[in-house]
Design a protein around this motif. Structure first.
Motif, PDB file in Angstrom:
ATOM      1  N   TRP A   1       0.826  -1.203   0.000  1.00 40.43           N
ATOM      2  CA  TRP A   1       0.000   0.000   0.000  1.00 40.43           C
ATOM      3  C   TRP A   1       0.864   1.258   0.000  1.00 40.43           C
ATOM      4  O   TRP A   1       0.606   2.212  -0.733  1.00 40.43           O
ATOM      5  CB  TRP A   1      -0.928  -0.004   1.218  1.00 40.43           C
ATOM      6  CG  TRP A   1      -1.876   1.157   1.252  1.00 40.43           C
ATOM      7  CD1 TRP A   1      -3.126   1.208   0.720  1.00 40.43           C
ATOM      8  CD2 TRP A   1      -1.639   2.439   1.843  1.00 40.43           C
ATOM      9  NE1 TRP A   1      -3.686   2.445   0.939  1.00 40.43           N
ATOM     10  CE2 TRP A   1      -2.795   3.224   1.620  1.00 40.43           C
ATOM     11  CE3 TRP A   1      -0.559   3.006   2.527  1.00 40.43           C
ATOM     12  CZ2 TRP A   1      -2.915   4.536   2.062  1.00 40.43           C
ATOM     13  CZ3 TRP A   1      -0.664   4.325   2.962  1.00 40.43           C
ATOM     14  CH2 TRP A   1      -1.823   5.064   2.738  1.00 40.43           C
ATOM     15  N   THR A   2       1.914   1.261   0.837  1.00 37.95           N
ATOM     16  CA  THR A   2       2.777   2.439   0.920  1.00 37.95           C
ATOM     17  C   THR A   2       3.508   2.673  -0.397  1.00 37.95           C
ATOM     18  O   THR A   2       3.663   3.825  -0.828  1.00 37.95           O
ATOM     19  CB  THR A   2       3.789   2.282   2.067  1.00 37.95           C
ATOM     20  OG1 THR A   2       3.083   2.121   3.295  1.00 37.95           O
ATOM     21  CG2 THR A   2       4.692   3.503   2.176  1.00 37.95           C
TER      22      THR A   2
ATOM     23  N   ALA B   1       2.452   1.936  -3.404  1.00 39.96           N
ATOM     24  CA  ALA B   1       1.484   2.518  -4.332  1.00 39.96           C
ATOM     25  C   ALA B   1       1.178   3.967  -3.978  1.00 39.96           C
ATOM     26  O   ALA B   1       1.075   4.835  -4.855  1.00 39.96           O
ATOM     27  CB  ALA B   1       0.195   1.696  -4.329  1.00 39.96           C
ATOM     28  N   GLU B   2       1.048   4.257  -2.683  1.00 42.17           N
ATOM     29  CA  GLU B   2       0.731   5.618  -2.257  1.00 42.17           C
ATOM     30  C   GLU B   2       1.879   6.584  -2.571  1.00 42.17           C
ATOM     31  O   GLU B   2       1.650   7.749  -2.899  1.00 42.17           O
ATOM     32  CB  GLU B   2       0.413   5.638  -0.761  1.00 42.17           C
ATOM     33  CG  GLU B   2      -0.023   6.989  -0.223  1.00 42.17           C
ATOM     34  CD  GLU B   2      -1.252   7.559  -0.925  1.00 42.17           C
ATOM     35  OE1 GLU B   2      -1.411   8.793  -0.916  1.00 42.17           O
ATOM     36  OE2 GLU B   2      -2.039   6.767  -1.485  1.00 42.17           O
ATOM     37  N   ASN B   3       3.120   6.100  -2.456  1.00 41.74           N
ATOM     38  CA  ASN B   3       4.259   6.948  -2.822  1.00 41.74           C
ATOM     39  C   ASN B   3       4.184   7.356  -4.292  1.00 41.74           C
ATOM     40  O   ASN B   3       4.426   8.518  -4.653  1.00 41.74           O
ATOM     41  CB  ASN B   3       5.577   6.210  -2.567  1.00 41.74           C
ATOM     42  CG  ASN B   3       5.909   6.123  -1.090  1.00 41.74           C
ATOM     43  OD1 ASN B   3       5.389   6.879  -0.283  1.00 41.74           O
ATOM     44  ND2 ASN B   3       6.773   5.190  -0.734  1.00 41.74           N
TER      45      ASN B   3
ATOM     46  N   ASN C   1       1.451   7.414  -6.142  1.00 38.63           N
ATOM     47  CA  ASN C   1       0.297   8.294  -6.301  1.00 38.63           C
ATOM     48  C   ASN C   1       0.608   9.715  -5.845  1.00 38.63           C
ATOM     49  O   ASN C   1       0.131  10.686  -6.441  1.00 38.63           O
ATOM     50  CB  ASN C   1      -0.903   7.746  -5.511  1.00 38.63           C
ATOM     51  CG  ASN C   1      -1.453   6.463  -6.100  1.00 38.63           C
ATOM     52  OD1 ASN C   1      -1.267   6.197  -7.286  1.00 38.63           O
ATOM     53  ND2 ASN C   1      -2.128   5.667  -5.284  1.00 38.63           N
ATOM     54  N   ALA C   2       1.406   9.825  -4.786  1.00 33.16           N
ATOM     55  CA  ALA C   2       1.762  11.147  -4.274  1.00 33.16           C
ATOM     56  C   ALA C   2       2.531  11.944  -5.326  1.00 33.16           C
ATOM     57  O   ALA C   2       2.292  13.144  -5.521  1.00 33.16           O
ATOM     58  CB  ALA C   2       2.585  11.014  -2.996  1.00 33.16           C
TER      59      ALA C   2
ATOM     60  N   ARG D   1       0.373  13.408  -8.029  1.00 34.04           N
ATOM     61  CA  ARG D   1      -0.438  14.574  -7.659  1.00 34.04           C
ATOM     62  C   ARG D   1       0.340  15.880  -7.724  1.00 34.04           C
ATOM     63  O   ARG D   1      -0.224  16.965  -7.547  1.00 34.04           O
ATOM     64  CB  ARG D   1      -1.013  14.376  -6.245  1.00 34.04           C
ATOM     65  CG  ARG D   1      -2.056  13.263  -6.159  1.00 34.04           C
ATOM     66  CD  ARG D   1      -2.822  13.311  -4.847  1.00 34.04           C
ATOM     67  NE  ARG D   1      -1.992  12.977  -3.703  1.00 34.04           N
ATOM     68  CZ  ARG D   1      -1.850  11.726  -3.218  1.00 34.04           C
ATOM     69  NH1 ARG D   1      -2.483  10.714  -3.801  1.00 34.04           N
ATOM     70  NH2 ARG D   1      -1.105  11.502  -2.161  1.00 34.04           N
TER      71      ARG D   1
END
Length: 216
Positions: free
Chosen positions: A33-34, A36-38, A40-41, A44
């Motif tokens: 999850w982390t 993928a979130e990195n 995604n960040a 943005r």
């Protein structure tokens, strides 16, 4: 294959590297999850277009801790680079120097601080975990300083390594022809290494989990 963007390196790496090695570099912990979130960040972060601006001369140089670099991009510490290529950290150090930016060497590198320093000039930082045995920490810092490294990048968000499921499935081990070079020749003192434990897994288990603002 002609590479036209950074993400294509991952495709080539998957084709060329052994699965165990590729998965070590490419995967994250647990359900990732982390990781993928990195990504995604970063997606943005947007650029604001400005029209009719003179862009005939562009300077993206900046400074980090007083050191001027050619661009606001540095090389983050990545462990065990010789698993991917025989030149490993040597090649990374030379590339960073040629690009005019900073390389941060992992303390879990397959090349020592002295070996990386021998590749020639360049601004280099040293990534460091805090170990239970502070004597080991002191030895690593002194060696980095003597080798000309300019700063310590202290890792404080890993009191315990993540449960990397790909590594568990692959039964990941550092290939027998490689070692964590920065730990060779150290006085490991009370770390008291078990004879049947690989150096990589052993060292990982020595990170000080009590580290806090009070302990610092």
């Amino acid at each position: 294959m002609e590479i036209t963007n950074v993400t294509e390196y991952e495709v080539i790496a998957k084709q060329k590297l052994p699965k165990m090695v590729y998965d070590y570099y490419a995967s994250g912990a647990e359900d990732q999850w982390t990781l993928a979130e990195n990504r995604n960040a970063f997606s943005r972060i947007l650029f604001r277009p400005r029209i009719l601006i003179d862009v005939s001369k562009i300077d993206v140089a900046t400074t980090v801790l007083g050191f001027k670099i050619s661009m606001p991009i540095m090389i983050a510490p990545t462990a065990m680079q010789k698993m991917a290529h025989p030149e490993g950290e040597y090649a990374t150090a030379r590339a960073a120097s040629a690009a005019g930016t900073i390389m941060t060497l992992s303390s879990w590198a397959t090349s020592s601080v002295e070996e990386v320093a021998s590749t020639g000039p360049g601004i280099r930082f040293f990534q460091l975990y805090v170990y239970k045995d502070r004597n080991v920490v002191a030895q690593l810092v002194r060696r980095a300083e003597r080798a000309g490294f300019k700063a310590i990048a202290l890792t404080v968000d890993t009191p315990r390594l993540g449960r990397r499921e790909a590594d568990i499935k692959n039964r990941f081990t550092l290939p027998p022809f490689l070692t964590l070079k920065n730990f060779e020749g150290l006085d490991l003192g009370k770390m008291d290494k078990a004879a049947d434990s690989g150096l990589a897994s052993y060292v990982a288990g020595q990170i000080d989990r009590t580290l806090s603002w009070k302990v610092c």
